[in-house]
Motif scaffolding. Structure first.
Motif, PDB file in Angstrom:
ATOM      1  N   ASP A  62      32.030 -12.272  54.290  1.00 18.07           N
ATOM      2  CA  ASP A  62      32.106 -10.845  54.581  1.00 18.07           C
ATOM      3  C   ASP A  62      33.546 -10.360  54.434  1.00 18.07           C
ATOM      4  N   GLN A  63      33.714  -9.263  53.681  1.00 17.34           N
ATOM      5  CA  GLN A  63      35.016  -8.639  53.425  1.00 17.34           C
ATOM      6  C   GLN A  63      35.923  -9.472  52.507  1.00 17.34           C
ATOM      7  N   LYS A  70      35.458  -6.508  46.791  1.00 16.96           N
ATOM      8  CA  LYS A  70      35.370  -6.824  48.219  1.00 16.96           C
ATOM      9  C   LYS A  70      33.946  -6.507  48.668  1.00 16.96           C
ATOM     10  N   LYS A  72      30.387  -6.925  51.345  1.00 18.43           N
ATOM     11  CA  LYS A  72      29.883  -7.013  52.709  1.00 18.43           C
ATOM     12  C   LYS A  72      28.795  -8.087  52.697  1.00 18.43           C
ATOM     13  N   ALA A  74      25.870 -10.010  55.247  1.00 23.11           N
ATOM     14  CA  ALA A  74      25.178  -9.970  56.542  1.00 23.11           C
ATOM     15  C   ALA A  74      23.825 -10.663  56.398  1.00 23.11           C
TER      16      ALA A  74
END
Length: 96
Positions: A62-63, A70, A72, A74
């Motif tokens: 993540d990030q 970049k 995300k 989850a």
């Protein structure tokens, strides 16, 4: 009960390839499936791992940059969420 093994990756480059994702995320463990999708706003992917601990480790991305973007990362959704009684809309609360 089967553990979670599927993650969601958002913010991908529009030209990302399945191999790009496999090269990056296979470092966390064996992958069962990679699925790349897009919407008007985002290019995203779902990756299923053989084991939950591999998916959990991949959440560390993540990030971080994947194929130059970049991203995300989850847990993938999929479970229908129940609306709480307090989340009703004004229309549902209206006595009219």
């Amino acid at each position: 009960m089967q553990g979670r093994k599927r993650i969601w990756i958002g913010g991908l480059h529009e030209r990302v390839e399945k191999d790009d994702l496999e090269d990056t995320f296979s470092l966390f463990g064996p992958i069962e499936e990679v699925s790349i999708r897009s919407s008007r706003k985002d290019v995203f992917a779902f990756i299923s791992f053989e084991r939950e601990e591999h998916a959990r480790s991949a959440l560390k991305m993540d990030q971080k940059k994947v194929a130059g973007c970049k991203v995300k990362v989850a847990w993938a959704g999929g479970e229908k969420r129940q609306r709480s009684p307090r989340s009703r809309t004004a229309r549902e609360r209206s006595p009219i």
